[in-house]
Motif scaffolding. Structure first.
Motif, mmCIF file in Angstrom:
data_model
loop_
_atom_site.group_PDB
_atom_site.id
_atom_site.type_symbol
_atom_site.label_atom_id
_atom_site.label_comp_id
_atom_site.label_asym_id
_atom_site.label_seq_id
_atom_site.Cartn_x
_atom_site.Cartn_y
_atom_site.Cartn_z
ATOM 1 N N VAL A 1 0.847 -1.194 0.000
ATOM 2 C CA VAL A 1 0.000 0.000 0.000
ATOM 3 C C VAL A 1 0.879 1.239 0.000
ATOM 4 C CG1 VAL A 1 -1.879 -1.194 1.165
ATOM 5 C CG2 VAL A 1 -0.159 0.014 2.516
ATOM 6 N N ARG A 2 0.252 2.385 -0.161
ATOM 7 C CA ARG A 2 0.996 3.640 -0.236
ATOM 8 C C ARG A 2 1.742 3.879 1.077
ATOM 9 N NH1 ARG A 2 -3.766 4.229 1.771
ATOM 10 N NH2 ARG A 2 -4.132 5.768 3.422
ATOM 11 N N GLY A 3 2.912 4.464 0.954
ATOM 12 C CA GLY A 3 3.629 4.951 2.122
ATOM 13 C C GLY A 3 4.325 3.919 2.976
ATOM 14 N N VAL A 4 4.497 2.688 2.492
ATOM 15 C CA VAL A 4 5.179 1.678 3.302
ATOM 16 C C VAL A 4 6.662 1.577 2.971
ATOM 17 C CG1 VAL A 4 3.127 0.287 3.722
ATOM 18 C CG2 VAL A 4 4.492 -0.137 1.681
ATOM 19 N N ARG B 1 4.345 7.122 5.629
ATOM 20 C CA ARG B 1 4.380 8.455 5.018
ATOM 21 C C ARG B 1 3.133 9.261 5.377
ATOM 22 N NH1 ARG B 1 4.804 7.350 -0.397
ATOM 23 N NH2 ARG B 1 2.553 7.514 -0.671
ATOM 24 N N ASP B 2 1.958 8.620 5.348
ATOM 25 C CA ASP B 2 0.739 9.326 5.736
ATOM 26 C C ASP B 2 0.831 9.808 7.183
ATOM 27 O OD1 ASP B 2 -0.079 8.711 3.244
ATOM 28 O OD2 ASP B 2 -1.837 7.534 3.822
ATOM 29 N N SER C 1 0.380 3.269 6.802
ATOM 30 C CA SER C 1 1.272 4.028 5.935
ATOM 31 C C SER C 1 2.125 4.963 6.779
ATOM 32 C CB SER C 1 0.465 4.832 4.908
ATOM 33 O OG SER C 1 1.301 5.723 4.199
ATOM 34 N N ARG D 1 1.809 -3.637 5.740
ATOM 35 C CA ARG D 1 1.350 -2.458 6.473
ATOM 36 C C ARG D 1 2.065 -2.405 7.818
ATOM 37 N NH1 ARG D 1 -3.635 -0.192 4.769
ATOM 38 N NH2 ARG D 1 -4.640 -1.368 3.100
ATOM 39 N N THR E 1 1.545 -0.414 -6.483
ATOM 40 C CA THR E 1 0.498 -0.589 -5.479
ATOM 41 C C THR E 1 -0.617 -1.499 -5.972
ATOM 42 O OG1 THR E 1 -0.565 1.421 -6.307
ATOM 43 C CG2 THR E 1 0.914 1.660 -4.424
#
Length: 610
Positions: free
Chosen positions: A88-91, A261-262, A259, A223, A203
């Motif tokens: 997923v995003r930001g991992v 980054r989030d 995430s 995650r 992703t």
């Protein structure tokens, strides 16, 4: 006229200045007021997500399994030519790709081979970090999807690297490539030159063709757990000199959904919620993200589970007035339904929540049946989708809360059917009104009581004789099949005859082997129907082997035996020999007339003759 060289008047020049210091030009305009100097840090500020990007593999949070695999591969020299990073995003997919590029081309004063320990910066590390190394190409597949771009890229693969050990191609969001681009990449990826390495990040792993996946070493970046994210946020906040309440870190970590980054972006936003040097409260973080207080949403969930519609609507109105997003409130209610179900099965210690919240959800779960909690979950899922699509999300949530209050304690269809059959009232026990008197079918907390009262008034008038009476419990598996046939459940009858190979039978319990192609819900359907028809609980279990024949297999075998006997009959064989090419198309059993009927018919003929 000749120029004259006159001596300078030193005395006059010393006393009279060339221009007025208070003017900016020859016409006497005043000098502009200098603007206050802006601190250089504002222009050079780097966001936290970039400032604290991992510089070594040890800095990757929550990806220990991948790092361990890579470390062993580098130590043994079994380094793949292509890597596929998904998650997923930001991992950390792009960050891992850049670290891999550094590790593949690592070179220092003492080490000249691929090396995973990047604590000491190598010869090529700084250029790779800054994105200016000639042999490390980082591309965005979203902006270069055409096959011409891929061919242009692959034309340079055959040339050796100019400085580093490998030419490394990092392609981000690789699933965005066109089919033609994937086909152009396929041959090079299958037989790459020894000096080329490919690192892909995506992703959407399912959109990548399997022909590409089969030629890559795949790493699924997980995650990151909220506890790990929270520890990372606390470390960054300490380094930045920021102060945030512990609950604020928890809110950010939970909202990041794995995430990193989030979470770091939210931390960057949370730090400026208070003046410099002051503590950022959890309430400020909650307001920043549009979240409702978790304790208040738990109480809202409790009110809906007890059917107090008026109090539930007031509680939601209070949350909405404080800025809570209606869609986020529905997500919180979904979390509470899940947590109550888990606490009911495993206890409050299984919930990663503060003890008071876990105890409250466990109490709600213990007071409701598993079927009720499952029904509430399904209704909340539908309500969440409605709130997202509705022109007025607040109205959609209020309608959902009213539905939940009226339906949370309704009996299951099986219990309702049993109640009707037994002549009992359909509905739950009446609840006390929750204030603000309610009557009839008006909205409010007395909705459940009104429904129960109406059901009790109608129950004696229900036509009990029309309800299907309970039948005696079957004493054999054949009687079970006969019961299904008598109840005219054609679909269940066909499935039982085709896929059930009986192993053992006793009244109330059936064990069978499932034939290939059996429906996954066959056992559950059989249990439900038998309990409904017989009024007794049944246990239906499957085992891997040891079953007999299904009804269809038995029928086919018996038909084959009969056909074999007919074909071996001397008379039939003589007929077949007398008519070459003849074949038996079908067999039919002709019923033999009973003896009593023949005697009656003969007696009638004799009377007619007389």
């Amino acid at each position: 006229m000749a120029d004259l060289d006159l001596p300078p008047d030193t005395e006059t020049d010393a006393e009279t200045p060339e221009r007025d210091e208070n003017t900016v030009d020859m016409f006497g305009a005043p000098a502009p007021v200098a603007a206050p100097a802006q601190p250089e840090s504002d222009a050079a500020y780097t966001v936290i997500a970039r400032k604290y990007r991992p510089r070594t593999f040890e800095d990757l949070f929550g990806q220990e399994a991948m790092v361990r695999t890579l470390r062993n591969a580098f130590a043994s020299g079994r380094i793949a030519h292509a890597f596929m990073l998904t998650g997923v995003r930001g991992v950390g997919k792009t960050t891992t790709a850049r670290l891999l590029a550094r590790a593949l081309n690592y070179k220092s004063a003492t080490i000249d081979q691929p090396h995973l320990d990047l604590s000491v910066e190598g010869v090529h590390c700084r250029a790779i970090i800054d994105g200016r190394h000639m042999d490390v190409l980082e591309l965005d597949a979203a902006s270069r999807t055409k096959v011409e771009d891929m061919r242009e890229l692959l034309d340079g693969v055959r040339y050796a690297p100019s400085e580093a050990r490998y030419k490394v191609y990092i392609i981000d969001e690789v699933h965005m490539l066109s089919t033609a681009s994937f086909n152009a990449l396929l041959k090079t990826l299958e037989e790459p030159p020894p000096h080329a390495k490919f690192i892909f990040a995506t992703t959407e792993i399912r959109k990548v063709p399997v022909t590409i996946l089969s030629r890559c070493q795949r790493f699924d970046l997980r995650r990151v757990e909220p506890e790990v994210i929270q520890a990372n946020l606390e470390m960054i906040a300490a380094a930045e000199g920021a102060k945030i309440e512990p609950e604020g870190y928890t809110l950010i970590a939970r909202a990041a959904e794995g995430s990193v980054r989030d979470a770091q972006s939210l931390l960057d936003q949370a730090i400026v919620q208070a003046d410099e040097g002051k503590m950022v409260t959890a309430a400020q973080v909650r307001d920043m993200m549009g979240l409702a207080d978790r304790g208040q949403t738990i109480e809202l969930f409790a009110l809906t589970m007890t059917g107090k519609a008026d109090e539930a609507l007031k509680a939601f109105g209070a949350l909405y007035s404080f800025g809570a997003d209606p869609v986020v409130v529905m997500l919180d209610l979904l979390d509470h339904a899940h947590a109550a179900s888990v606490a009911k099965a495993l206890g409050p210690d299984a919930l990663k929540l503060p003890s008071d919240q876990a105890a409250r959800l466990a109490q709600i779960g213990s007071s409701a049946s598993a079927g009720t909690l499952n029904r509430v979950w399904q209704m909340l899922l539908k309500a969440h989708d409605e709130a997202r699509r509705a022109p007025d999300p607040k109205a959609a949530v209020e309608m959902a809360l009213i539905r939940l209050c009226y339906a949370a304690d309704l009996p299951s269809p099986e219990d309702a059917l049993k109640a009707i059959r037994d002549g009992a009232p359909v509905g739950a026990e009446p609840r006390p009104a929750s204030g603000g008197g309610h009557s009839g079918s008006g909205g409010g907390g007395g909705g459940g009581s009104a429904m129960t009262s109406a059901a009790r008034q109608l129950a004696p008038q229900a036509p009990t004789p029309q309800a299907a009476p309970a039948l005696p419990s079957p004493q054999s598996f054949d009687e079970v099949v006969a019961l299904i046939d008598a109840r005219r459940d054609i679909t269940l009858k066909l499935d039982v005859e085709r896929f059930v190979r009986p192993i053992s039978f006793r009244p109330g319990a059936i064990t069978y082997e499932a034939a290939p192609g059996a429906p996954s819900n066959l056992s559950g359907r059989l249990v439900s129907r038998l309990k409904e028809w017989t009024g007794q609980p049944w246990l239906v279990a499957t085992e891997g082997a040891g079953g007999g024949e299904t009804a269809w297999e038995k029928e086919k075998r018996e038909a084959a035996d009969v056909r074999r006997q007919v074909e071996q009959d001397p008379f039939v064989r003589s007929v077949m020999e007398a008519f070459p090419g003849a074949e038996i198309v079908s067999l039919r059993q002709i019923p033999v007339p009973e003896a009593g009927v023949e005697e009656v018919v003969e007696g009638e003929d004799e009377e007619d003759d007389d």
